[in-house]
Design a protein around this motif. Sequence first.
Motif, PDB file in Angstrom:
ATOM      1  N   TYR A   1       0.838  -1.205   0.000  1.00  0.00           N
ATOM      2  CA  TYR A   1       0.000   0.000   0.000  1.00  0.00           C
ATOM      3  C   TYR A   1       0.871   1.253   0.000  1.00  0.00           C
TER       4      TYR A   1
ATOM      5  N   ASP B   1       1.201   3.640   1.902  1.00  0.00           N
ATOM      6  CA  ASP B   1       1.856   4.009   3.163  1.00  0.00           C
ATOM      7  C   ASP B   1       3.006   3.063   3.504  1.00  0.00           C
TER       8      ASP B   1
ATOM      9  N   THR C   1       2.779  -0.343   3.803  1.00  0.00           N
ATOM     10  CA  THR C   1       2.365  -1.639   4.364  1.00  0.00           C
ATOM     11  C   THR C   1       2.401  -2.724   3.292  1.00  0.00           C
ATOM     12  N   PRO C   2       3.186  -3.798   3.522  1.00  0.00           N
ATOM     13  CA  PRO C   2       3.195  -4.882   2.542  1.00  0.00           C
ATOM     14  C   PRO C   2       1.926  -5.725   2.705  1.00  0.00           C
ATOM     15  N   ALA C   3       1.255  -6.052   1.611  1.00  0.00           N
ATOM     16  CA  ALA C   3       0.025  -6.854   1.692  1.00  0.00           C
ATOM     17  C   ALA C   3       0.207  -8.206   1.013  1.00  0.00           C
TER      18      ALA C   3
ATOM     19  N   ALA D   1      -5.600 -15.568   8.466  1.00  0.00           N
ATOM     20  CA  ALA D   1      -5.843 -14.657   9.573  1.00  0.00           C
ATOM     21  C   ALA D   1      -6.147 -13.256   9.049  1.00  0.00           C
ATOM     22  N   SER D   2      -6.695 -12.429   9.904  1.00  0.00           N
ATOM     23  CA  SER D   2      -6.931 -11.038   9.569  1.00  0.00           C
ATOM     24  C   SER D   2      -5.584 -10.393   9.202  1.00  0.00           C
ATOM     25  N   GLY D   3      -5.572  -9.674   8.082  1.00  0.00           N
ATOM     26  CA  GLY D   3      -4.333  -9.027   7.649  1.00  0.00           C
ATOM     27  C   GLY D   3      -3.470  -9.900   6.742  1.00  0.00           C
ATOM     28  N   ALA D   4      -3.940 -11.115   6.446  1.00  0.00           N
ATOM     29  CA  ALA D   4      -3.144 -12.047   5.619  1.00  0.00           C
ATOM     30  C   ALA D   4      -3.035 -11.587   4.172  1.00  0.00           C
ATOM     31  N   GLY D   5      -3.973 -10.744   3.731  1.00  0.00           N
ATOM     32  CA  GLY D   5      -3.923 -10.232   2.365  1.00  0.00           C
ATOM     33  C   GLY D   5      -5.098 -10.665   1.491  1.00  0.00           C
ATOM     34  N   LYS D   6      -6.131 -11.246   2.107  1.00  0.00           N
ATOM     35  CA  LYS D   6      -7.270 -11.762   1.340  1.00  0.00           C
ATOM     36  C   LYS D   6      -7.982 -10.669   0.548  1.00  0.00           C
ATOM     37  N   SER D   7      -8.344  -9.587   1.241  1.00  0.00           N
ATOM     38  CA  SER D   7      -9.095  -8.520   0.564  1.00  0.00           C
ATOM     39  C   SER D   7      -8.261  -7.880  -0.544  1.00  0.00           C
ATOM     40  N   THR D   8      -6.985  -7.678  -0.267  1.00  0.00           N
ATOM     41  CA  THR D   8      -6.104  -7.086  -1.274  1.00  0.00           C
ATOM     42  C   THR D   8      -6.059  -7.971  -2.521  1.00  0.00           C
TER      43      THR D   8
HETATM   44  N1  LIG Z   1      -5.798   0.861   2.355  1.00  0.00           N
HETATM   45  C1  LIG Z   1      -4.769   0.337   3.039  1.00  0.00           C
HETATM   46  N2  LIG Z   1      -3.693   1.078   3.366  1.00  0.00           N
HETATM   47  C2  LIG Z   1      -2.640   0.564   4.034  1.00  0.00           C
HETATM   48  N3  LIG Z   1      -2.580  -0.727   4.430  1.00  0.00           N
HETATM   49  C3  LIG Z   1      -3.619  -1.521   4.139  1.00  0.00           C
HETATM   50  C4  LIG Z   1      -4.771  -1.042   3.444  1.00  0.00           C
HETATM   51  N4  LIG Z   1      -5.647  -2.058   3.297  1.00  0.00           N
HETATM   52  C5  LIG Z   1      -5.073  -3.133   3.891  1.00  0.00           C
HETATM   53  N5  LIG Z   1      -3.856  -2.817   4.387  1.00  0.00           N
HETATM   54  C6  LIG Z   1      -2.895  -3.720   5.061  1.00  0.00           C
HETATM   55  O1  LIG Z   1      -2.527  -4.746   4.130  1.00  0.00           O
HETATM   56  C7  LIG Z   1      -2.411  -5.989   4.811  1.00  0.00           C
HETATM   57  C8  LIG Z   1      -3.368  -6.983   4.171  1.00  0.00           C
HETATM   58  O2  LIG Z   1      -4.687  -6.549   4.420  1.00  0.00           O
HETATM   59  P1  LIG Z   1      -5.983  -7.219   3.828  1.00  0.00           P
HETATM   60  O3  LIG Z   1      -5.759  -7.524   2.393  1.00  0.00           O
HETATM   61  O4  LIG Z   1      -7.132  -6.349   4.169  1.00  0.00           O
HETATM   62  O5  LIG Z   1      -6.035  -8.597   4.636  1.00  0.00           O
HETATM   63  P2  LIG Z   1      -7.281  -9.525   5.039  1.00  0.00           P
HETATM   64  O6  LIG Z   1      -8.400  -9.241   4.096  1.00  0.00           O
HETATM   65  O7  LIG Z   1      -6.735 -10.932   4.913  1.00  0.00           O
HETATM   66  O8  LIG Z   1      -7.619  -9.206   6.462  1.00  0.00           O
HETATM   67  C9  LIG Z   1      -2.689  -5.725   6.273  1.00  0.00           C
HETATM   68  O9  LIG Z   1      -1.459  -5.509   6.923  1.00  0.00           O
HETATM   69  C10 LIG Z   1      -3.496  -4.439   6.242  1.00  0.00           C
HETATM   70  O10 LIG Z   1      -3.339  -3.720   7.433  1.00  0.00           O
END
Ligand SMILES: Nc1ncnc2c1ncn2[C@@H]1O[C@H](COP(=O)(O)OP(=O)(O)O)[C@@H](O)[C@H]1O
Length: 251
Positions: free
Chosen positions: A15, A17, A19-21, A40-47
């Motif tokens: 991202y 900022d 943050t590695p996703a 787990a939460s933060g694993a990168g699923k949504s990304t």
């Molecule tokens: N818009 C964003 N800006 C900065 N970091 C992000 C953003 N969205 C997600 N992240 C970070 O990217 C990582 C992966 O997040 P995410 O894909 O949402 O995981 P999950 O869906 O598995 O919970 C996490 O560390 C999260 O904090």
Amino acid sequence: MSHHLVAAEGLRYRYPDGTPALAGVSFRIVHGESVALVGASGAGKSTLLLLLAGSLLPQEGRVLIGDFPVTPSTLPAVRRSVGLVFQDPDDQLFCPTVADDVAFGPRNLGVPEEAVAERVRTALAKVGAEALAKRPPHRLSAGEKRRAALATVLSMDPGVLVLDEPSSGLDPRGRRQLIAILTAFTHTKVVATHDLELALETCARTIVLSKGTVRADGPTAELMRDDALLEEAGLERPASLRRCPACGEGA
Ligand SMILES: Nc1ncnc2c1ncn2[C@@H]1O[C@H](COP(=O)(O)OP(=O)(O)O)[C@@H](O)[C@H]1O
Ligand SMILES: [Mg+2]
């Protein structure tokens, strides 16, 4: 555009900022497969889902939808063939009525108004939401909102359905309805979920993400019995695969 393939090849995403996703993700999904994406939460699923749907573009590696890599020039075609259902239905519903929301995508594509009406009817019928057509979305229950949001994507007739945590916020009945709808959708689907029971019921294959990498990829029923893997990925064996503590039956 053919829908025979959804693939990630060495995908990396960070991202703005810093943050590695995603730190190098590869897999191939063929037409008609249902794949759960767990971790787990933060694993990168949504990304990962945003990258598959063309809402984000890869910084390294590539996404293939059909025969084409997702690039700025293929984005319009990608967005037509991949339907993304957001985690929060409120992000998908913004019109005065459910019918308007479901009509929004096809209208935007320039589909003639008669055909739009037909698409709206068909999409609402698929999710059992015909009775919600004239309702304002913000007045719906969580389960109704979820079904309406799904209909807004189904009206685009996507070849690939991508859903982010579709069972979050649903009561047991809403969850049952959702599982039935997902099972009836026979096209390719990718379901990011922390609901391993839902994964077990709707997806023959599961990809386990951990810290932005693929930790495991295989038959859902096998992975869900691998306690060491689940523990490492921050997950728990689904209740239906646990032994009854009283009688020792099951699993
Ligand atoms: N818009 C964003 N800006 C900065 N970091 C992000 C953003 N969205 C997600 N992240 C970070 O990217 C990582 C992966 O997040 P995410 O894909 O949402 O995981 P999950 O869906 O598995 O919970 C996490 O560390 C999260 O904090
Ligand atoms: Mg997420």
